[in-house]
Design an enzyme around this catalytic site. Structure first.
Site, PDB file in Angstrom:
ATOM      1  N   LYS A 365      93.008  64.339  40.573  1.00 50.69           N
ATOM      2  CA  LYS A 365      93.839  64.899  41.644  1.00 50.69           C
ATOM      3  C   LYS A 365      95.224  65.275  41.102  1.00 50.69           C
ATOM      4  CE  LYS A 365      90.595  64.847  44.629  1.00 50.69           C
ATOM      5  NZ  LYS A 365      90.025  63.763  45.387  1.00 50.69           N
TER       6      LYS A 365
HETATM    7  C1  LIG Z   1      88.811  63.203  46.240  1.00 51.35           C
HETATM    8  C2  LIG Z   1      88.661  63.397  47.694  1.00 51.35           C
HETATM    9  C3  LIG Z   1      88.559  62.326  48.582  1.00 51.35           C
HETATM   10  C4  LIG Z   1      88.356  60.912  48.133  1.00 51.35           C
HETATM   11  O1  LIG Z   1      89.343  60.451  47.313  1.00 51.35           O
HETATM   12  P1  LIG Z   1      89.136  59.046  46.542  1.00 51.35           P
HETATM   13  O2  LIG Z   1      90.529  58.647  46.225  1.00 51.35           O
HETATM   14  O3  LIG Z   1      88.320  59.369  45.338  1.00 51.35           O
HETATM   15  O4  LIG Z   1      88.452  58.139  47.458  1.00 51.35           O
HETATM   16  C5  LIG Z   1      88.557  62.579  49.931  1.00 51.35           C
HETATM   17  N1  LIG Z   1      88.638  63.835  50.402  1.00 51.35           N
HETATM   18  C6  LIG Z   1      88.690  64.909  49.585  1.00 51.35           C
HETATM   19  C7  LIG Z   1      88.788  66.272  50.172  1.00 51.35           C
HETATM   20  C8  LIG Z   1      88.692  64.716  48.203  1.00 51.35           C
HETATM   21  O5  LIG Z   1      88.716  65.775  47.388  1.00 51.35           O
END
Ligand SMILES: *Cc1c(COP(=O)(O)O)cnc(C)c1O
Length: 570
Positions: A365
């Site tokens: 991210k």
């Molecule tokens: C990555 C992601 C999540 C989940 O994030 P985590 O921290 O891995 O649990 C939720 N929603 C979207 C749109 C994502 O891309």
């Protein structure tokens, strides 16, 4: 006095970075010789592709004052207005050994100003392009403004010059069919940008002996709230956990319905499932790829409890429209901003303002804590509920108990979860948060470069249109392109596989939720009900945009895309 710097066509050949590098090399042969002879250790995993001196004795022989002046001249000559400045520093850092480029360090500097700290050199750049002296390009002397006019102006961001097209012959065989890959090394989609600062922060926290949730986590939460502009921020072990807790705190449970988008990571829908509620999918807008606010109302029933929009790819949804609907029908709103840290909606950072927002700090991210998440909001009642739910329904956490010698017999008041972040992770998060603006600038540069390159390409359409965003900002977690399948003789999966063979780590975001077996079967979902998301799901490809990428990496992505699309075009 006019000074003439000799610059040859090769100097400007690929990227402006090359031009700067060779100019500096020509002005400082001794420094250049060291670079040529590998006196620096490359640290590719460092944020800005910096190099550190291997031979410090020789480094000390460099006349740094002179080097700094020379580099200032080059920057004066080449630094594009503003947006390229940080990136410019990144590249300069390669040469100098170590140039600090945190925006906070530069805030109070005059453009072009150079200062020293120990063995480190700090350079501020800015909008002083006209201070240029004179440059020879292709044997013709140009002054600064003329150089700008001729070489830089027509590029979206002057930092980039693509590889010339003629390097790509019509018949170049794709790697999948036995040709040479477009790129030597694999370019990852979401490589995290972690440097020495993160290493230091982790070591310090580890040595403090308090590695669980404690002071660092509290500091991270308050810094994050400050950054987005919310009254509070509560960290969690992931965004999935954040979504789950936030839905519970908003009172979502069995029998309820929650409206969301089919074009998202499965975590969004899973979080709704965890609560026992039913996810209801509403098709997306073909322009923004976000949930289409105009279709939401038709999906509202007496059981609808909340709307869970996702800022897909980092582009903020039409929050005003969604909140108006929510107010009209007395619904709660929770934003999934897993892609959107660094983005803004009408001048307010995503996560600020009067609503509940969840963030992700998963490694790929826009900023990371390894694993981690955050919930932001203004409502104090929701915050207390979230705190209980995060920690087994306990009122005090371990950190609070540790603050006192009193015996505290803690008691569970309701069934909660174990969803907290740790101080080790928060230590990384604090550093990453400080770098977020730098990362964002870099993503924007890469995206603008991609825009400029795919504009005239057949078969592919970009999804980044900053000219339309006004006071909003796309966080650019994903740079998505849509393929025009009618003009290609294969499917998207084959194109993506071929790009991976070219060493380009493209992604697919996403297989729409209505096509996942679990959801398809449980709710008898049909692609006909989500025609737009379904089509996007079959034609989208995400190009890598991570802040560790160099200009040349970005050019390689385009080169590979051109090659593969040409190969498969009808
Ligand atoms: C990555 C992601 C999540 C989940 O994030 P985590 O921290 O891995 O649990 C939720 N929603 C979207 C749109 C994502 O891309």
């Amino acid at each position: 006095m006019q000074r003439t710097l000799p610059i040859t066509p090769e100097d400007t050949g690929y990227t402006l970075h090359n031009a700067a590098t060779s100019l500096i090399a020509k002005m400082m042969p001794d420094l250049w010789e060291m670079i040529e002879h590998d006196a620096f250790d490359p640290k590719p995993q460092d944020n800005f592709g910096s190099y550190f001196p291997r031979d410090s004795q020789r480094i000390n022989q460099i006349n740094w004052q002179y080097a700094a002046t020379s580099i200032r001249n080059v920057i004066r000559a080449l630094a594009p207005p503003m947006a390229g400045a940080y990136s410019y520093l990144d590249e300069t850092r390669c040469i100098l050994g170590k140039v600090i480029c945190r925006p906070s360090d530069l805030r109070n500097k005059v453009p072009g100003e150079i200062s020293f700290q120990d063995n480190e050199v700090l350079i501020a750049t800015g909008q002083d392009f006209l201070a240029v002296e004179s440059i020879i390009v292709d044997g013709i002397a140009l002054d600064g403004p003329a150089f700008y006019e001729k070489y830089l102006r027509n590029m979206d961001r002057p930092m980039f010059r693509s590889l010339p097209d003629e390097r790509l012959s019509d018949t170049e065989t794709i790697a999948m069919e036995g040709g040479q890959p477009a790129c030597q090394k694999y370019i990852f989609f979401g490589l995290p940008s972690l440097g020495e600062e993160e290493e230091q922060a982790v070591i310090e926290t580890m040595r403090s002996q308090w590695i669980g949730m404690g002071n660092k986590t509290l500091e991270f939460e308050s810094r994050f709230a400050e950054y987005v502009g919310s009254r509070w921020a509560l960290s969690t072990s992931s965004c999935t956990a954040a979504l789950h807790l936030a839905l519970l705190a908003l009172g979502v449970g069995p029998g309820d319905e929650v409206i969301t988008t089919p074009l998202t990571f499965v975590a969004t829908a899973n979080a709704i499932e965890y609560t026992g509620a039913r996810p209801v999918f509403v098709d997306i807008d073909p322009e923004t790829l976000n949930i289409d606010p105009n279709r939401i109302e038709a999906a509202i029933t007496p059981r609808t409890k909340a709307i869970l929009p996702v800022h897909y790819g980092g582009l903020p949804v039409d929050m005003a429209a969604i909140e108006a609907l929510a107010a009209k029908h007395r619904l709660r709103v929770l934003y999934d901003a897993a892609h959107a840290v660094g983005g803004a909606y009408q001048g307010v950072n995503i996560g600020g303002g009067n609503h509940i927002t969840s963030f992700s700090f998963y490694p790929n991210k826009n900023m990371t804590t390894c694993e981690g998440g955050m919930i932001t909001g203004n409502d104090e009642a929701i915050l207390s509920e979230l705190k209980l739910l995060r920690q087994h329904g306990l009122r005090d956490n371990a950190w609070q108990r540790y603050q006192t010698k009193r015996i505290i017999l803690y008691e569970t008041t309701k069934l909660g979860y174990k969803y907290n972040l740790t101080d080790l992770q928060s230590a990384i998060g604090l550093v990453q948060l400080g770098k977020l603006e730098c990362f964002q600038k870099r993503r924007e540069q890469i995206a603008l470069y991609y825009n400029s390159q795919i504009r005239d390409m057949q078969c592919v359409q970009g999804c980044y249109h900053p000219e339309l965003y006004g006071h909003s900002r796309h966080a650019l977690h994903l740079y998505v392109v849509l393929l025009d399948m009618q003009h290609l003789c294969t499917d998207r999966n084959q194109i993506a596989a071929a790009l991976r063979e070219e060493n380009i780590g493209v992604g697919i975001h996403y297989l729409p939720i209505h096509r996942h077996k679990y959801y398809r079967e449980k709710y008898a979902l049909s692609p006909d009900d989500y025609p737009v998301a379904d089509r996007v799901g079959d034609s989208c490809i995400t190009l890598p945009t991570n802040p560790t990428m160099s200009h040349v990496d970005a050019a390689m992505v385009i080169k590979a895309l051109r090659k593969v699309l040409k190969w498969y075009s009808r």
